[in-house]
Enzyme design. Sequence first.
Site, short mmCIF file in Angstrom:
data_model
loop_
_atom_site.label_atom_id
_atom_site.label_comp_id
_atom_site.label_asym_id
_atom_site.label_seq_id
_atom_site.Cartn_x
_atom_site.Cartn_y
_atom_site.Cartn_z
N GLY A 155 115.30 -33.93 -18.60
CA GLY A 155 114.72 -33.70 -17.27
C GLY A 155 115.71 -33.13 -16.28
N ILE A 188 126.88 -31.67 0.10
CA ILE A 188 128.06 -31.06 0.73
C ILE A 188 127.65 -30.43 2.06
CG2 ILE A 188 129.90 -29.36 0.48
CD1 ILE A 188 129.46 -29.43 -2.54
N LYS A 242 120.74 -19.83 -2.98
CA LYS A 242 121.76 -20.47 -2.14
C LYS A 242 122.80 -19.46 -1.68
CE LYS A 242 120.88 -24.73 -4.69
NZ LYS A 242 121.26 -25.51 -5.90
N THR A 244 111.52 -36.89 -5.04
CA THR A 244 112.81 -37.58 -5.03
C THR A 244 113.49 -37.51 -3.66
OG1 THR A 244 113.06 -36.92 -7.33
CG2 THR A 244 115.04 -37.65 -6.19
N GLU A 288 114.66 -27.52 -13.86
CA GLU A 288 113.44 -27.30 -13.09
C GLU A 288 112.26 -27.13 -14.05
OE1 GLU A 288 113.09 -26.89 -9.72
OE2 GLU A 288 115.16 -26.69 -9.01
N VAL A 309 121.46 -25.91 0.40
CA VAL A 309 122.61 -25.36 -0.32
C VAL A 309 123.60 -26.47 -0.68
CG1 VAL A 309 124.53 -23.72 -0.23
CG2 VAL A 309 122.38 -23.18 0.92
#
Lengths: 428, 428
Positions: B189, B138, B207, B14, B192, B134
Amino acid sequence: MSAPLRLGIAGLGTVGIGVLRILRKHAPLLAERTGRQITITAVSARDKSKDRGLPLDRYAWEDDPVALARRDDVDVFVELIGGDEGPAKDAVEAALAAGKDVVTANKALLAIHGQELAEAAEESGRALRYEAAVAGGIPVIKSLAEGLAGNDITRVMGVMNGSCNYILTRMESAGLSYADVFDEANGLGYLEADPQLDVGGIDAAHKLAILSSLAFGTVVDFDGITLDGIERVSIEDIHAAADMGYKVKLLGVAQKTGRGLEQRMQPCLVPDSSPLGQLDGGTNMVVLEGDAVGQIVLRGPGAGEGPTASAVLADICDIARGVRGPVFGKPAKTLTRMPRAHADLPAPYYLRMTLEDKPGALAKIASVLGEAGVSIDRMRQYGHEDTMAPVLIVTHSTTPDAVTSALAAMGATGVLSGDPVALRIEAV
Amino acid sequence: MSAPLRLGIAGLGTVGIGVLRILRKHAPLLAERTGRQITITAVSARDKSKDRGLPLDRYAWEDDPVALARRDDVDVFVELIGGDEGPAKDAVEAALAAGKDVVTANKALLAIHGQELAEAAEESGRALRYEAAVAGGIPVIKSLAEGLAGNDITRVMGVMNGSCNYILTRMESAGLSYADVFDEANGLGYLEADPQLDVGGIDAAHKLAILSSLAFGTVVDFDGITLDGIERVSIEDIHAAADMGYKVKLLGVAQKTGRGLEQRMQPCLVPDSSPLGQLDGGTNMVVLEGDAVGQIVLRGPGAGEGPTASAVLADICDIARGVRGPVFGKPAKTLTRMPRAHADLPAPYYLRMTLEDKPGALAKIASVLGEAGVSIDRMRQYGHEDTMAPVLIVTHSTTPDAVTSALAAMGATGVLSGDPVALRIEAV
């Protein structure tokens, strides 16, 4: 480690002193982070004798900021004087001409003279950086110019004058009129020496003009902003908006339309559950929208010694690390002059009016709205004890022009007491 | 204009496809912004024949990402494979050894091997950048490392796993159990391949470990995180917390204490009126606090093709502009190994228990709390139709150890049905 980076700081008000404090307190940390010592060579302010709570004798003093800007032992000129003309402009021009990098917190200077200063900086290969000019401590310039560099920016929006937001939220929480809260805020020293810069929306519009240029690659165009301040926001509107689920905010919005660049700074309604709607007091918020990222919301303190100095330091650290990019995100000579779009993007509107309480009054208003092509989504008529009936209307999405026509036609019906109020409801 | 910047992109899931799309769509815009053409030399993925909705024949193909990383015609290796071992790690190491800059979205790799990779990058003078690792779109890495470079960071905190936040908010809105919403999210979906990475808090903790290192100048220490996932959050707690004015969030918090670095990832209560409390669905939020700036709140999409690709592009554009800094904000060799502080910062706690409905039961609980040094701020006992009485308590600020002692002692009173629940109420 590289040679020290030597600063000349002009302007020792709140922000200037804040910058000095950080540089003294965090010298080792800043050196670790940037790989260089950051030192202060000289400072300048109007009154050398004033007690600023910090010893200044370790720095050379210049009465004239232009002389400071030209000193051979200054690498970066930090302009914290303010104002779009006079010493601030003269000194920034002198610094760029002398091949210095410049850091400034001066939104007015950039909003009015940004293009010529950017061209001067880029011609001499120097940085002109201004993180502190918009939204205080929020790293919005960096987020927009660098963090979202992969995006076609579609809209930029924000509440960027903490004093206005303080006044509007204080009106609501205390149930006070605009005039009362204005006097209170002025007495507390919350407003600029010329309060019109705050409540007239000018300060926030300076910031919007800068963000627009960065976002859309356009020559900064402060005069192209449709500008309306908060002076006409009444406590009745704040209460009525709350009753319909909205907050009143002085909101700046910039976006490209089919006709050019639309820039507006005006009181708007936003849903009370949205991040903008929940922004109370002096805090700022900027919303950035891009085709890849969707929506990013940045919130933080928009003014004050620490936050503004933090933003100034971010620029200084970037320069210390050797980061220099185009001033407005792409080379100044390639910035376009996009036509000013007449504000015609449709939105729902909030309308408040006082009807004379006689048969057929509401029908006349509804009929006039229909003729102007404005359809009603929600309507409330409140109970009343005299012959005047307060009425609130939330329209379906319509154009500003249609609202203007409808307001004029409503005035001509003779069934209203006083002028109707219309406020745009921004989708946020 | 400088020479083109040539990318090798490994991983065409993706995010990889999102990066390709932006590079194809915005090539002229990116060139204007960075002063260079950004081109793709070669790509790599597991299955060459798979239809990814984009023609790939204009790029060279490598089956082996390590070979891609070493190509002479690649300047920047973009690692979008994922995983903290195997091909992702091998290829990043190969790229750095070959003198390439590296951009990655791989939080696990950096959380586990960040220090050695940072040292390798800095020894060879190359960039290793990871904005996409992370909080998705953003620009939090940039905001923290650059935008707040003038601050001593005092606390970093955030909701950084959208799937967990989706589950918690969906439980509340639909009144469903954790198990039901987990199955629903898994079926859609949203999780993970190994859901434990999400619901166990591991992904969010990766993160947090990265943010901690940047914020405090410490060697990244994933294993030092006190980690608790959301599996034990019950719909009863979500409802009860709401009744007391709180939301349940999987919240990561890192801060320096007198004893070292405290890093926690655990379900916490936050006020429902706070920005964190109002964060619904898959959106992420990071809160950064510094001594000068105060508090900055960043909100945006934490995952997805566009947002993550936007962050990858920010790194690519910075490299194109020549920006290279230390990987974790200061040179990797100067990062400190701060002791792991046992989580002992005091906070109020939420306690929920079910009392047997007999005289003196509540007195026993109150007495046990008092003996453990835990004092009660608010208490609610709910009406009930059987012999079991649900009780909620919000304590005054107390330590985690005191709460643990109190819970053990409460269990020994014999007046509880089932185990009591305790959740920290974080000050936000």
